[in-house]
Motif scaffolding. Structure first.
Motif, PDB file in Angstrom:
ATOM      1  N   VAL A 288       0.861  -1.181   0.000  1.00 60.56           N
ATOM      2  CA  VAL A 288       0.000   0.000   0.000  1.00 60.56           C
ATOM      3  C   VAL A 288       0.897   1.230   0.000  1.00 60.56           C
ATOM      4  O   VAL A 288       1.784   1.356   0.851  1.00 60.56           O
ATOM      5  N   LYS A 289       0.658   2.139  -0.927  1.00 61.77           N
ATOM      6  CA  LYS A 289       1.380   3.408  -0.958  1.00 61.77           C
ATOM      7  C   LYS A 289       0.377   4.535  -0.841  1.00 61.77           C
ATOM      8  O   LYS A 289      -0.588   4.605  -1.607  1.00 61.77           O
ATOM      9  N   VAL A 290       0.610   5.393   0.151  1.00 60.67           N
ATOM     10  CA  VAL A 290      -0.264   6.547   0.346  1.00 60.67           C
ATOM     11  C   VAL A 290       0.172   7.625  -0.639  1.00 60.67           C
ATOM     12  O   VAL A 290       1.290   8.127  -0.578  1.00 60.67           O
TER      13      VAL A 290
ATOM     14  N   ASN B 263      -2.139  10.589  -2.304  1.00 57.29           N
ATOM     15  CA  ASN B 263      -3.437  11.232  -2.598  1.00 57.29           C
ATOM     16  C   ASN B 263      -4.521  10.182  -2.769  1.00 57.29           C
ATOM     17  O   ASN B 263      -5.337  10.252  -3.691  1.00 57.29           O
ATOM     18  N   GLY B 264      -4.523   9.239  -1.900  1.00 57.29           N
ATOM     19  CA  GLY B 264      -5.354   8.051  -1.986  1.00 57.29           C
ATOM     20  C   GLY B 264      -4.474   6.872  -1.646  1.00 57.29           C
ATOM     21  O   GLY B 264      -3.411   7.017  -1.029  1.00 57.29           O
ATOM     22  N   PHE B 265      -4.878   5.666  -2.042  1.00 60.64           N
ATOM     23  CA  PHE B 265      -4.124   4.464  -1.708  1.00 60.64           C
ATOM     24  C   PHE B 265      -3.904   3.636  -2.968  1.00 60.64           C
ATOM     25  O   PHE B 265      -4.859   3.151  -3.574  1.00 60.64           O
ATOM     26  N   ASP B 266      -2.633   3.502  -3.363  1.00 58.13           N
ATOM     27  CA  ASP B 266      -2.267   2.591  -4.445  1.00 58.13           C
ATOM     28  C   ASP B 266      -1.993   1.234  -3.816  1.00 58.13           C
ATOM     29  O   ASP B 266      -1.055   1.076  -3.029  1.00 58.13           O
ATOM     30  N   VAL B 267      -2.796   0.239  -4.160  1.00 55.54           N
ATOM     31  CA  VAL B 267      -2.758  -1.060  -3.509  1.00 55.54           C
ATOM     32  C   VAL B 267      -2.438  -2.144  -4.527  1.00 55.54           C
ATOM     33  O   VAL B 267      -2.955  -2.124  -5.649  1.00 55.54           O
ATOM     34  N   ASN B 268      -1.588  -3.075  -4.124  1.00 56.33           N
ATOM     35  CA  ASN B 268      -1.330  -4.262  -4.933  1.00 56.33           C
ATOM     36  C   ASN B 268      -1.449  -5.478  -4.028  1.00 56.33           C
ATOM     37  O   ASN B 268      -0.819  -5.546  -2.970  1.00 56.33           O
ATOM     38  N   ILE B 269      -2.271  -6.429  -4.423  1.00 60.93           N
ATOM     39  CA  ILE B 269      -2.423  -7.668  -3.677  1.00 60.93           C
ATOM     40  C   ILE B 269      -2.182  -8.830  -4.617  1.00 60.93           C
ATOM     41  O   ILE B 269      -2.898  -8.983  -5.622  1.00 60.93           O
ATOM     42  N   ASN B 270      -1.147  -9.571  -4.340  1.00 61.38           N
ATOM     43  CA  ASN B 270      -0.794 -10.753  -5.129  1.00 61.38           C
ATOM     44  C   ASN B 270      -0.678 -10.441  -6.618  1.00 61.38           C
ATOM     45  O   ASN B 270      -1.101 -11.223  -7.479  1.00 61.38           O
TER      46      ASN B 270
END
Length: 333
Positions: free
Chosen positions: A96-98, A100-107
């Motif tokens: 998760v990178k904050v 201006n929102g949340f950039d999320v990568n799961i698997n």
């Protein structure tokens, strides 16, 4: 077997939500990752065998909106779930990178959640998560398998996460890490501190935090051990019977309730160690100077019959001071 009558299938960032009736909880909100183990009830909105009848599922930027007829208290209408990121029933790798929102990568699959709050829920397996903050001031609180990380304009909470790494990205970041009731080991280096249990069922790591507090909840058997390392500057280690700290230019690491604190001066600087005794019992101070300064050490520990069991050790320090708090204390030089 009888049907659970699943309906209103709606995918939200890789998780399938639907309404179903398992014969026990009525018609309620369920989710699935495509596996039997990962198909579970999200919430029994109308508790017991009664139904809330969730309907009209709609995904709005990672938040699931739906309506219910009743939540068990006579309230119906519009409900929402999220933004929530659910893990799978297996081992998940989440970043998760904050930004201006949340950039999320799961698997390997990427999603974006709008600014505000985000909850992450592990759903089984051994889950690992790496969170990267912003350049502003942020605060982290973590205990085994849960965490709460926030800044002025965001908040991320997590549960069911076994291995956590949080990276500060600038600012005056503060972290508090609470261990379990088992035996833990801490390694605290400048800008890189972690705590894990001996069985390695969980790990909490913070990178780039200037102020870190490590709290022991008490070892059932054995002891909790903290290893504190210095910086290249001038550092001061203070060891007391119930707490200790290593303070240097721009950083501070402290422990509370750890039975053993070992401070190591290995990076340079005229570091100072201050070892304080108690007034409750008899302490023993032992100091040794060798031809190799890195092997010099001072130890202050409780003596026979002392009510407080503790040991503070300073290794490689150029200046070690021991202060008696009272009692029949002894020094061995």
């Amino acid at each position: 077997s009888s049907s659970s009558y699943p309906t209103y299938f709606t995918e939200v960032n890789g998780t399938l939500f639907f309404r179903a009736n398992d014969g026990t909880n009525g018609n309620e909100l369920w989710k699935s990752d495509g596996t039997s183990a990962g198909t579970v009830l999200v919430k029994d909105i109308n508790p017991g065998s009664s139904s809330s009848y969730p309907t009209y599922f709609t995904d709005v930027n990672g938040t699931l909106f739906f309506t219910v007829t009743s939540d068990g208290s006579g309230n119906g209408g519009l409900f929402k779930l999220g933004p929530v990121l659910f893990g799978t029933s297996g081992d998940d790798t989440i970043t998760v990178k904050v930004n201006n929102g949340f950039d999320v990568n799961i698997n390997g699959r990427s999603y974006y959640y709008p600014a505000g709050e985000l909850s992450i829920v592990g759903s089984g397996g051994q889950d690992s998560i790496v969170v990267t903050g912003t350049s502003a001031d942020e605060v982290l609180f973590a205990d085994p398998h849960t965490f709460d990380f926030s800044g002025s304009d965001f908040r991320i909470t997590g549960s069911g996460v076994e291995f956590l790494t949080v990276r500060g990205n600038g600012g005056d970041d503060v972290a508090t890490l609470l261990d379990s009731a088992g035996n833990e080991r801490v390694v605290a280096k400048v800008n890189n501190t972690f705590v894990r249990d001996l069985a390695r069922t969980f790990t909490q790591r913070v990178v780039g935090f200037g102020d870190v507090t490590l709290k022991s909840s008490g070892a059932i058997t054995g002891f909790d051990l903290a290893n504190l390392f210095d910086s290249v500057g001038v550092d001061t280690f203070t060891g007391n019977s119930t707490d200790a700290s290593m303070v240097g230019p721009g950083y501070r690491v402290s422990t509370e309730g750890y039975d053993r604190n070992v401070a190591r001066s290995t990076s340079g600087g005229l570091d100072v160690a201050i070892l304080n005794g108690t007034s409750e019992g008899n302490e023993n101070f032992t100091a040794r100077v060798t031809n190799n300064p890195s092997n010099n050490f001072g130890i202050l520990r409780n003596g026979p019959g002392a009510p407080l069991a503790f040991l503070n050790r300073a290794i490689g320090f150029s200046n070690v001071r021991a202060n008696s708090g009272g009692g029949n204390d002894k020094g061995f030089l």
